[in-house]
Enzyme design. Structure first.
Site, mmCIF file in Angstrom:
data_model
loop_
_atom_site.group_PDB
_atom_site.id
_atom_site.type_symbol
_atom_site.label_atom_id
_atom_site.label_comp_id
_atom_site.label_asym_id
_atom_site.label_seq_id
_atom_site.Cartn_x
_atom_site.Cartn_y
_atom_site.Cartn_z
ATOM 1 N N CYS A 112 0.822 -1.229 0.000
ATOM 2 C CA CYS A 112 0.000 0.000 0.000
ATOM 3 C C CYS A 112 0.847 1.267 0.000
ATOM 4 O O CYS A 112 0.315 2.368 -0.152
ATOM 5 C CB CYS A 112 -0.939 -0.012 1.193
ATOM 6 S SG CYS A 112 -2.228 -1.256 1.024
ATOM 7 N N HIS A 253 -2.809 7.298 2.850
ATOM 8 C CA HIS A 253 -3.321 6.038 2.312
ATOM 9 C C HIS A 253 -4.648 5.756 3.026
ATOM 10 O O HIS A 253 -4.766 5.976 4.231
ATOM 11 C CB HIS A 253 -2.308 4.924 2.590
ATOM 12 C CG HIS A 253 -2.849 3.563 2.302
ATOM 13 N ND1 HIS A 253 -3.407 3.244 1.088
ATOM 14 C CD2 HIS A 253 -2.933 2.444 3.076
ATOM 15 C CE1 HIS A 253 -3.809 1.986 1.114
ATOM 16 N NE2 HIS A 253 -3.539 1.481 2.313
ATOM 17 N N ASN A 283 -10.203 0.487 0.439
ATOM 18 C CA ASN A 283 -8.748 0.499 0.269
ATOM 19 C C ASN A 283 -8.409 -0.024 -1.134
ATOM 20 O O ASN A 283 -8.549 -1.221 -1.397
ATOM 21 C CB ASN A 283 -8.124 -0.388 1.355
ATOM 22 C CG ASN A 283 -6.605 -0.424 1.297
ATOM 23 O OD1 ASN A 283 -5.998 0.064 0.346
ATOM 24 N ND2 ASN A 283 -5.998 -1.018 2.311
HETATM 25 O O1 UT7 Z 1 -3.587 -1.049 3.547
HETATM 26 C C1 UT7 Z 1 -2.791 -2.092 4.018
HETATM 27 C C2 UT7 Z 1 -2.750 -2.053 5.468
HETATM 28 N N1 UT7 Z 1 -3.952 -2.572 6.040
HETATM 29 C C3 UT7 Z 1 -4.501 -1.936 7.060
HETATM 30 O O2 UT7 Z 1 -4.060 -0.876 7.426
HETATM 31 C C4 UT7 Z 1 -5.662 -2.591 7.764
HETATM 32 C C5 UT7 Z 1 -5.414 -2.574 9.251
HETATM 33 N N2 UT7 Z 1 -6.426 -3.251 10.045
HETATM 34 C C6 UT7 Z 1 -7.703 -2.808 10.172
HETATM 35 O O3 UT7 Z 1 -8.111 -1.868 9.521
HETATM 36 C C7 UT7 Z 1 -8.583 -3.465 11.209
HETATM 37 O O4 UT7 Z 1 -7.815 -4.300 12.034
HETATM 38 C C8 UT7 Z 1 -9.756 -4.259 10.612
HETATM 39 C C9 UT7 Z 1 -10.786 -3.312 10.033
HETATM 40 C C10 UT7 Z 1 -9.269 -5.225 9.559
HETATM 41 C C11 UT7 Z 1 -10.458 -5.063 11.716
HETATM 42 O O5 UT7 Z 1 -10.880 -4.223 12.758
HETATM 43 P P1 UT7 Z 1 -10.565 -4.592 14.273
HETATM 44 O O6 UT7 Z 1 -11.198 -3.557 15.095
HETATM 45 O O7 UT7 Z 1 -9.106 -4.800 14.423
HETATM 46 O O8 UT7 Z 1 -11.395 -5.907 14.446
HETATM 47 P P2 UT7 Z 1 -10.885 -7.399 14.789
HETATM 48 O O9 UT7 Z 1 -10.147 -7.975 13.624
HETATM 49 O O10 UT7 Z 1 -10.218 -7.399 16.120
HETATM 50 O O11 UT7 Z 1 -12.260 -8.085 14.942
HETATM 51 C C12 UT7 Z 1 -13.178 -7.757 16.000
HETATM 52 C C13 UT7 Z 1 -14.405 -8.640 15.845
HETATM 53 C C14 UT7 Z 1 -14.046 -10.109 15.708
HETATM 54 O O12 UT7 Z 1 -15.003 -10.855 16.392
HETATM 55 P P3 UT7 Z 1 -14.656 -11.502 17.847
HETATM 56 O O13 UT7 Z 1 -13.478 -12.390 17.618
HETATM 57 O O14 UT7 Z 1 -14.348 -10.297 18.705
HETATM 58 O O15 UT7 Z 1 -15.919 -12.217 18.181
HETATM 59 C C15 UT7 Z 1 -14.193 -10.373 14.231
HETATM 60 O O16 UT7 Z 1 -14.520 -11.704 13.936
HETATM 61 O O17 UT7 Z 1 -15.110 -8.280 14.657
HETATM 62 C C16 UT7 Z 1 -15.304 -9.444 13.867
HETATM 63 N N3 UT7 Z 1 -15.303 -9.054 12.452
HETATM 64 C C17 UT7 Z 1 -16.399 -8.667 11.797
HETATM 65 N N4 UT7 Z 1 -17.679 -8.543 12.181
HETATM 66 C C18 UT7 Z 1 -18.566 -8.122 11.269
HETATM 67 C C19 UT7 Z 1 -14.234 -8.985 11.609
HETATM 68 N N5 UT7 Z 1 -14.647 -8.574 10.400
HETATM 69 C C20 UT7 Z 1 -15.972 -8.377 10.492
HETATM 70 C C21 UT7 Z 1 -16.961 -7.941 9.583
HETATM 71 N N6 UT7 Z 1 -18.235 -7.821 10.019
HETATM 72 N N7 UT7 Z 1 -16.673 -7.621 8.311
#
Ligand code: UT7
Length: 328
Positions: A112, A253, A283
């Site tokens: 990215c 970004h 993204n």
């Molecule tokens: O551009 C390249 C670089 N990439 C980035 O900069 C991305 C960086 N990461 C992020 O933007 C975030 O970490 C995400 C948006 C990918 C995820 O957000 P998060 O707040 O870190 O959530 P998480 O992965 O810790 O997930 C929290 C909960 C989980 O459920 P449990 O385990 O707490 O029950 C996930 O299973 O949210 C759940 N979850 C979702 N729920 C509904 C993950 N994706 C989804 C979804 N819809 N799409």
């Protein structure tokens, strides 16, 4: 002499995939996606078209706006993680389609951060005097490497392309002033497409296991993105004797609105100082920054003399910032 942006362009596929559309495909919802990422919808390119199609469109718009013909281009640098195919480069296909008959070119994979990497490379050829006109393109068809059954990744990304033309300035008080780039391969395990390269070539097994799709440990990437984008941005400002209030616009970004907000807060930037369009496109990897530049310019938000800070973080890990004074 400095490298200056003299033209901008973009290509946004027509087809929209909204959070509500994804709700019907997966166990997710608009509220989660909006609050956790800032994304409302993303664009999807037709199945039978590759990244180079979007890159060509963005390049054509850029050349037209700059009033430059394709055969005047000396070099094409195309940042992408989704080239049409492994061989040849997507840059080669773009060269053919543009009929840019006097140039050389290559693809660059900086995740990215790829567009910032590409802009820096291009600027070196301009500043050395070796080249007069360099086309820098960021384009990705992320839909080609996403598993639309995996809510962790498919909600985050979209397709698109953006481009700029770089030329030499007449004076030294405009154009690209400074950059700071980094690479830390210890982050490679957190964001990757495991198969399809020389280590794990395509096989029935890799396809069955879904190893040609993006894998991301979102939380680990998130933490590093916030920390390192803020750090590299603060560092480049400090080196140049600047603070947040000297920046007309941060063009970050667009991976997650919470990352952008955290970085903006650390730099003490107001809402008006930050360009955001993640809500519309998600993204788009290499394309986020050049699409944003093109939109900001078209919206009359960039004027000659404005100081712009770009900042990105991505797979690798790669990250970096670039400081420039807008020229056109
Ligand atoms: O551009 C390249 C670089 N990439 C980035 O900069 C991305 C960086 N990461 C992020 O933007 C975030 O970490 C995400 C948006 C990918 C995820 O957000 P998060 O707040 O870190 O959530 P998480 O992965 O810790 O997930 C929290 C909960 C989980 O459920 P449990 O385990 O707490 O029950 C996930 O299973 O949210 C759940 N979850 C979702 N729920 C509904 C993950 N994706 C989804 C979804 N819809 N799409």
């Amino acid at each position: 002499m400095r490298a200056v942006i003299t033209g901008t362009g973009r290509f946004i596929p027509e087809k929209k995939l909204s959070n509500h559309d994804i709700e019907k495909m997966l166990d997710t919802n608009d509220e989660w996606i909006t609050t956790r990422t800032g994304i409302k919808e993303r664009r999807i390119l037709e199945k039978n078209r590759g990244t180079s199609f979007m890159a060509v469109k963005a390049a054509e718009m850029t050349l037209e706006k700059a009033g430059v013909s394709a055969d005047e281009i000396d070099l094409i640098i195309l940042s992408t993680v989704t080239p049409d195919m492994t061989i040849p480069s997507a840059a080669a296909i773009v060269q053919k389609e543009l009929e840019a008959s006097n140039c050389w070119g290559f693809d660059l994979n900086g995740g990215c951060t790829g567009f910032v990497y590409a802009l820096v490379c291009a600027s070196q050829f301009i500043e050395s005097g070796r080249h007069k006109k360099v086309l820098v393109i960021g384009a990705d068809k992320m839909s080609s490497i996403l598993d639309y059954k995996n809510r962790n990744t498919c909600v985050l990304f979209g397709d698109g392309a953006g481009a700029v033309l770089l030329e030499a300035s007449e004076t030294d008080d405009t154009g690209i002033e400074d950059f700071e780039l980094h690479l830390d391969g210890s982050g490679s395990e957190f964001l990757k497409v495991p198969a399809g390269g020389s280590l794990l070539p395509a096989s029935n097994e890799t396809v069955e296991k879904g190893l040609h799709y993006v894998y991301q440990d979102g939380k680990s990437v998130f933490k590093r993105a916030v920390r390192d984008m803020a750090k590299v941005s603060a560092s480049i400002l400090e080196k140049n004797g600047l603070s947040g209030e000297d920046i007309h616009m941060l063009i970050p970004h667009q991976a997650n609105i919470r990352i952008i907000d955290a970085v903006s807060k650390k730099l003490n930037l107001t809402h008006e100082q930050v360009f955001i369009n993640i809500n519309k496109y998600g993204n788009t990897t290499s394309a986020t920054i050049p699409i944003a530049i093109s939109e900001a310019f078209e919206q009359n938000r960039l004027k000659p003399g404005d100081r712009i800070l770009m900042s990105a973080f991505g797979a690798g890990f790669t990250w970096g910032s670039l400081l420039l004074k807008w020229t056109i």
